[in-house]
Structures are given as C-alpha cells and as structure tokens.
Design an enzyme around this catalytic site. Structure first.
Site, PDB file in Angstrom:
ATOM      1  N   HIS A 198       6.317 -22.734  40.010  1.00  0.00           N
ATOM      2  CA  HIS A 198       7.356 -22.332  40.962  1.00  0.00           C
ATOM      3  C   HIS A 198       8.579 -21.837  40.198  1.00  0.00           C
ATOM      4  O   HIS A 198       9.076 -22.509  39.306  1.00  0.00           O
ATOM      5  CB  HIS A 198       7.738 -23.511  41.853  1.00  0.00           C
ATOM      6  N   ASN A 210      -4.955  -5.990  51.792  1.00  0.00           N
ATOM      7  CA  ASN A 210      -4.308  -7.238  51.390  1.00  0.00           C
ATOM      8  C   ASN A 210      -4.366  -8.216  52.563  1.00  0.00           C
ATOM      9  O   ASN A 210      -3.597  -8.113  53.511  1.00  0.00           O
ATOM     10  CB  ASN A 210      -2.859  -6.960  50.998  1.00  0.00           C
ATOM     11  N   HIS A 255     -15.432 -15.526  35.418  1.00  0.00           N
ATOM     12  CA  HIS A 255     -15.076 -14.612  36.503  1.00  0.00           C
ATOM     13  C   HIS A 255     -13.622 -14.832  36.919  1.00  0.00           C
ATOM     14  O   HIS A 255     -13.108 -15.952  36.831  1.00  0.00           O
ATOM     15  CB  HIS A 255     -15.998 -14.822  37.707  1.00  0.00           C
TER      16      HIS A 255
END
Length: 457
Positions: free
Chosen positions: A309, A399, A362
């Site tokens: 954060h 998105n 991946h």
C-alpha cells in the site's frame, strides 16, 4: 383461558418441570434447539462425501482382516483411525477448488465503431469528447467482442441504483451459478462470503444480495469490500484466507466485479473520459476451502500473498479517484503520474514476493490497458509468452477490473498450460494506491473445462 406450556426437556431420565409461558410469544427454547439440530445436520452433510468415499471400503477391509487375518486387526484399526484423523481434521492450507468467470450474452458485445456511434447518438458528448474516446479506444488494446450495458448510452442517461443493481445481479449470479454447478457444493455449506466491487456500494450491500438470492446460512461470515479498486480481488482472497484460518474446515466464496453502469462518465471533462473506453462487464467467483479432504479435488493451493500500500504518499493517494465534474456528473480520474506510481508500487511488491516465491511458470498481470501492460513488460523484463494471457484477456474481454486476473488464469487453463506443480502469479494494482500479488500452485494437470470457462466457443 388455558395457558400454553413449554415442552419438557429430559435430562438423565428425569424431567425438567415445564413453566407456563404467555399466549402469543414464540417458543425460544424450542427454536434454539432446532437451530443447533439444523447446524449439526449441515455439518454432517459437509462431511458426507468423506464417509461415502472412504468408510464403506475401509469397513469391508477391516471386517475381512478381522475374520481371516486377526493378527493384523489391531494395526489396521490404528491405521484407519489415523487416516480418518488426517482427513477429518482441518488444514492450515487454503485450497482453490474451482473458479468461474462470467461471460455475458452476445447481445452485450460491442465493437469500437458501435461504441463511438452509440456515444454520438447519446447526445452526452461534444465533438472533442467523441474524438478523445475514439483515440483512446484505438490505442486501448481492446478488440471487437468485449461487453457493455447499452443503458449507459441512452440520451440523458443518469447513473442510478436500479441499473447498477440489475447489472450486478446478472454478472454476480451468473458467475456464482456456474461455480456452484462446477463444484457441486451446497450453498448451506458456505461459511464465508467476501464480495468486492469498487464503485457500486448499495444498502443492503451486494454481499447481502447474494445471501438473500442463494439463501445462505444465517451465520454466514459476510464481508462487502468497496472503493478498493482493481486489486481488490486479491484482497478478497486474503480476507477469505484469514477467515478460513479462523474457521478451519470451512468453505469460502470470494466474488469480484465492477459495475460498468456505475463507472460510466457522461460528461465532457477530458480528464474523466478515458476509463469509459476500458472498463467492461464481468465478474469472477472463487471457491476456497481449508478442509484437508478437499485437496484431492482442488485445482490449486495458495502459496503466497503479498500486499503493498502506497497510500501514505500524497501523489500515490491522489493518482486515481472518483470525482464529479462541474455539472455533478461522476467519473474516474487518472492522474498523469499514475504509471509512475504503479511502477513504484509493483517494484515494492515484487521485491518482497521474490524473496518468498522466487520462481513461477505463469504470470497474470491485471489487464488495464495496452500502455500499462507494455510498461510492466518492459520494467519486469517479461517475455511475450509471459504476457500472453493478459494481452489476450484485454483484447477479448477488456478491463473487467478486479476479476481480470481470473479471466487470465481461465485462459491459461483453456490453453492447457497449467500442469501439476506449476506456479502462477496473479498481480493487480489499483486506487489507494495498491499493488497486490498472490501465487497459486497447481495440484494436478488442469484439463480445459467444457463448462465454466469463458474462453469456450
């Protein structure tokens, strides 16, 4: 008038004297007893698959050994007890049984030319705004088959709760229905529900909407995460993980979505228009478990989760926010510093992650825009193969915010790329400013699903 009396409760063969109760008042004692009977029954049902699969053959084996090989009866009984203990005791690990990503009906598909035509016909945008959206669309990396609600293009459209709730119900219930069909889990066995949606926050909450629709248990641990941006899907998994550790042996349902009809901006402030061109309809539902017995049928095990954060920094904090223009129309604002802010957040996150999980096969990078994916690929020195799932998801679905990384994992499964022991890294970033990562390990070779995969034709 004749008075009602409560039912006598038997204790060791003796009775407890009944007491009169007033006419018209409910029998709380009886209802409490019934509640715990129901809870016990639900718990037994959740264990039924264990007994059905393991007890009958084991009991037959024990009977056979006891009769024909009595010398082995004692060690076999010890083995059976240890085996049952292993499967019946809770696990500190968190397993991902399955997940589902919602694919809206075809009539919600929208091409770039359709988008511009509908935007022009809405009479909400001036010529400058139309040309800006046309330019952003051309550079977005989104293809011709993503999904949008047509209500946002209605002339004079104003954001309203009814449109938001209808879209939320469609995508959320659609994802959950597919997940329940795939896992065969009774909704009464779900102890924990975590739902995240950034912009649409209603009363009652969206998590309460899910509880009402599916009639979940009255003691469901329910949480509704709002205003946390595109990385909230990983936050939802983190919260579910902690709750599973607190309520071991439980199921947790995590749901991630963003509601396009509430992110839509219908004004002409050029700083608020770009998100119109990228956000698309979608939702993902994920079923998690801390039951050891579920490991054999789960797809993945959670290996690591790191949250970063940057909200203490003013530039980061103000880089992405919901604003209103001079006419009071709300839209999402992205500052010019947002890419640099994201770069610093990603670097801080992966510095910690690489110390904990140095190798993954991946990668699923949140599919926000072509520009963002290009920058992340360059900064992290990723290959085109590394970026394939993210770019393909952006092109096909646009998105979808916090659910995007799940559409990307579904793509990897659809292509048959997830093999036993492979690790996949999901990374998301969003308002706050936050960057969050989670690493999963495949517990088996993941075969392409014919049912709940959004990439199926």
């Amino acid at each position: 008038m004749k008075k009602d009396t409560t039912t006598k409760m038997m204790n060791g063969g003796g009775g407890v004297e009944s007491k009169p109760r007033k006419q018209g008042f409910p029998d709380y004692l009886g209802s409490v007893n019934l509640k715990y009977v129901k809870l016990g029954y639900i718990y037994l049902l959740s264990l039924s698959n264990i007994f059905c699969f393991f007890l009958p053959p084991l009991l037959l084996l024990f009977i056979f050994v006891s009769r024909f090989l009595p010398i082995l009866a004692y060690p076999l009984s010890i083995f059976l007890l240890l085996l049952l203990y292993h499967f019946l005791t809770p696990s500190s690990s968190v397993f991902l049984l399955d997940f589902s990503c919602y694919r809206p009906p075809d009539h919600f598909k929208i091409t770039k030319s359709d988008f511009i035509e509908l935007a022009m016909n809405s009479n909400n945008f001036n010529e400058t705004s139309i040309e800006l959206q046309r330019k952003v669309l051309d550079q977005s990396g989104i293809g011709e088959e993503s999904y949008m609600p047509r209500v946002v293009f209605k002339p004079g459209h104003k954001v309203n709760l009814r449109d938001g709730r209808e879209e939320a119900a469609m995508v959320i219930f659609g994802a959950i229905d597919e997940l329940l069909a795939a896992t065969k889990i009774n909704v009464k066995h779900i102890k924990i529900l975590v739902l995240n949606c950034g912009v649409l926050n209603t009363t009652p909450s969206l998590s309460a909407m899910v509880i009402n629709h599916y009639k979940l248990r009255h003691n469901t641990e329910s949480y509704n995460l709002g205003g946390m941006g595109c990385s909230a899907g990983i936050i939802a998994v983190d919260l579910a993980k902690d709750l599973l550790n607190a309520h071991q042996g439980s199921y947790a349902l995590a749901v991630s979505t963003e509601i396009v009809s509430f992110t839509w901006y219908s004004g002409n402030d050029v700083t608020l228009l770009p998100p119109n061109c990228s956000f698309r309809m979608g939702a993902a539902a994920v079923m998690l478990s801390s039951r050891r017995i579920d490991k054999w049928r789960s797809k993945y095990q959670l290996m690591q989760l790191v949250r970063t954060h940057k909200g203490m920094d003013d530039t980061s904090y103000k880089s992405m926010e919901l604003r209103e223009d001079r006419e009071g129309k709300q839209g999402l604002y992205l500052s010019r510093d947002v890419m640099e802010v994201a770069r610093h957040a990603v670097r801080a996150n992966i510095t910690t992650l690489r110390r904990l999980e140095p190798s993954f096969q991946h990668i699923c990078v949140l599919a926000t825009s072509k520009t963002a994916l290009d920058e992340i690929q360059k900064d992290l020195k990723l290959t085109e193969e590394n970026m394939e799932a993210s770019r393909q998801t952006l092109e096909r679905f646009g998105n979808t915010s916090s659910s995007s990384v799940w559409y990307e994992l579904a793509y990897l499964e659809h292509k048959g790329k997830m093999k036993r022991g492979d690790k996949v890294w999901q990374i998301g970033f969003g308002s706050g400013f936050k960057c969050n990562s989670v690493v999963w390990k495949a517990l088996r070779n993941i075969e392409p699903s014919r049912h709940n995969n959004p990439w199926n034709l």
